[in-house]
Write a protein that holds these residues in place. Structure first.
Motif, PDB file in Angstrom:
ATOM      1  N   ILE A  23       4.295   2.704   6.864  1.00 36.23           N
ATOM      2  CA  ILE A  23       2.534   2.363   6.628  1.00 36.23           C
ATOM      3  C   ILE A  23       2.081   1.723   8.486  1.00 36.23           C
ATOM      4  CG2 ILE A  23       1.183   1.251   5.633  1.00 36.23           C
ATOM      5  CD1 ILE A  23       2.466   1.441   3.514  1.00 36.23           C
ATOM      6  N   GLY A  24       2.834   0.618   8.512  1.00 39.69           N
ATOM      7  CA  GLY A  24       2.209  -0.489   9.771  1.00 39.69           C
ATOM      8  C   GLY A  24       2.330   0.790  11.043  1.00 39.69           C
ATOM      9  N   THR A  57       1.420   3.729  10.855  1.00 40.64           N
ATOM     10  CA  THR A  57       0.490   4.932  11.065  1.00 40.64           C
ATOM     11  C   THR A  57      -0.708   4.767  11.014  1.00 40.64           C
ATOM     12  OG1 THR A  57       1.305   6.183   9.342  1.00 40.64           O
ATOM     13  CG2 THR A  57      -1.245   6.409   8.681  1.00 40.64           C
ATOM     14  N   VAL A  58      -1.086   3.564  10.379  1.00 41.82           N
ATOM     15  CA  VAL A  58      -1.913   2.559  10.570  1.00 41.82           C
ATOM     16  C   VAL A  58      -3.090   1.751  12.261  1.00 41.82           C
ATOM     17  CG1 VAL A  58      -3.475  -0.263  10.266  1.00 41.82           C
ATOM     18  CG2 VAL A  58      -1.741   1.316   7.860  1.00 41.82           C
ATOM     19  N   GLN A  86      -3.773   4.855  13.429  1.00 39.02           N
ATOM     20  CA  GLN A  86      -4.546   5.369  13.335  1.00 39.02           C
ATOM     21  C   GLN A  86      -5.933   4.305  13.996  1.00 39.02           C
ATOM     22  OE1 GLN A  86      -4.630   5.287   9.475  1.00 39.02           O
ATOM     23  NE2 GLN A  86      -4.911   7.202   8.834  1.00 39.02           N
ATOM     24  N   ALA A  87      -5.602   2.850  14.742  1.00 39.39           N
ATOM     25  CA  ALA A  87      -6.703   1.823  15.392  1.00 39.39           C
ATOM     26  C   ALA A  87      -6.419   2.459  17.134  1.00 39.39           C
ATOM     27  CB  ALA A  87      -5.727   0.487  14.696  1.00 39.39           C
TER      28      ALA A  87
END
Length: 424
Positions: A65-66, A68-69, A72-73
């Motif tokens: 999740i980190g 992916t975030v 995206q960032a």
């Protein structure tokens, strides 16, 4: 346990496994087929793999999740940076366009100011040109330096109207260029360059028009002074003086040239002064008896001592005689007032005109008088008809010019009038 059987054709093969369960007297057995073993093994393997994957997901979920975030960032930051760069570029182009537009507006305003200035100049010049229209005929007889163009009274208005047309078309063109300045950076720069080139060209044309205006004004001024000087010189040669102070002045000082609007104002004032001086000289000249009372007629007797036609002895002739038939019109040679109109001894029927400043003219031996005493007379006005009244041997016109009752030679006046006749 199972027993194996052999085949003559295919060789040996394994028998299926049999599972026997005994419980007291109850005995049960199960035959395990190969495919059932494979199916159970597959199910157990799938369950094991699923368990392992689920365990791995639960363990690594936060890291995934980190990541992916973070990805995206990074993508969002990249988009924002791109948008910011595009916005900066748009702002820069918009600022350039605004600057170009302001520059165009300032140049258009400057052209409009120049047009207004030329219109004001045209308004100031029109009265002077109308005033100079009377001088244009006489100016043609005055030598003009070859370096200067021909004098034409309609040059300045034409130049002013031409300048107005040039300025109006320039304003329209610059407006079109300004409206079309929404292309890009390169297009905007090209448009600005074209506008600058057009502005410089129009400015040059306006300066040339202004230069020609000033040159024409100077030419008109010079011609006016020359015409006035020619008239004064011709009159002085006949002993006539318009103004004792004409042409003389006590002035001096360092030369400080003027430019721009001051130069135009100075030139216009100089032209106005020259035309005013020319008008005053002309007015004074037309009052003097310099016209011919009998154009085209032969002089039969001159001024001065001659043999008297009646007694044959030397005698002083105070005027000149023109051959004329009875009834020939006799015209005034200058403006003035009739001081005598009637019979006057040996003069017969005589008309005397007072031109002022002690200057008088006499027309004698008339057959008929057409004016009365005290009447105002203009140049060329009919005074009477030629005849042979008084002490005369035949029809003719006797013409005298006197100053303070002292006779003067009319031939000098006639020569002066002939020299400057086209200038009046």
């Amino acid at each position: 346990m199972s027993q194996t059987r052999s085949s003559a054709v295919f060789g040996k093969r394994k028998e299926p496994h049999t599972i026997i369960i005994a419980h007291g007297d109850d005995i049960r057995h199960f035959t395990v087929r190969p495919w059932m073993a494979a199916l159970c093994g597959s199910v157990l393997a799938a369950i094991a793999i699923g368990y392992l994957l689920a365990t791995s997901y639960l363990v690594l979920r936060d890291d995934l999740i980190g990541a992916t975030v973070a990805r995206q960032a990074r993508l969002q930051q990249a988009y924002e940076d791109r948008i910011s760069a595009l916005r900066t570029q748009v702002d820069r182009i918009t600022s350039r366009q605004l600057l170009d537009q302001r520059l165009m507006e300032s140049k258009v305003a400057e052209l409009l100011d120049r047009q207004e200035e030329l219109s004001e100049r045209n308004g100031r010049m029109l009265p002077l040109l109308e005033k100079a229209a009377g001088a244009s005929a006489g100016s043609a007889d005055i030598p003009i330096p070859s370096a200067k163009p021909e004098v034409r009274a309609d040059i300045a208005p034409a130049n002013a109207y031409a300048a107005s047309a040039v300025t109006n078309s320039a304003v329209a063109a610059l407006a079109r260029i300004t409206k079309g300045s929404t292309a890009g950076k390169a297009g905007s720069a090209s448009i600005a360059d074209r506008a600058d080139l057009m502005f410089l060209t129009i400015n040059k044309s306006l300066r040339e028009i202004e230069s020609r205006q000033l040159e024409k004004i100077r030419t008109l001024t010079e011609n006016a002074y020359k015409t006035a000087d020619t008239i004064v010189a011709a009159l002085e040669s006949a002993g006539l003086e318009i103004d004792a102070t004409y042409g003389s002045s006590d002035a001096g000082g360092p030369l400080v040239p003027v430019t721009g609007a001051e130069s135009f104002d100075s030139e216009v004032e100089e032209l106005d002064e020259a035309l005013s001086k020319l008008d005053s000289v002309r007015d004074a000249a037309t009052k003097m008896p310099i016209a011919n009372p009998a154009p085209g007629r032969v002089v039969t007797s001159g001024f001065g001592v001659r043999r008297d036609p009646l007694i044959g002895k030397p005698a002083f002739h105070a005027g000149i005689d023109f051959r004329a038939s009875i009834g020939l019109p006799v015209h005034a040679t200058g403006t003035g007032t009739v001081s005598k109109a009637g019979w006057n001894g040996g003069y017969g029927r005589m008309v005397e005109i007072d031109h002022g400043d002690g200057l008088t003219t006499r027309f004698a031996h008339l057959s008929e008088i057409k004016v009365t005493e005290g009447q105002a007379i203009e140049v060329g006005q009919l005074l009477g008809l030629a005849g042979s009244s008084g002490r005369s041997t035949g029809p003719h016109i006797h013409y005298e010019i006197r100053r303070d009752d002292k006779p003067l030679n009319p031939v000098k006046f006639l020569k002066a009038g002939k020299a400057i006749g086209t200038l009046l």
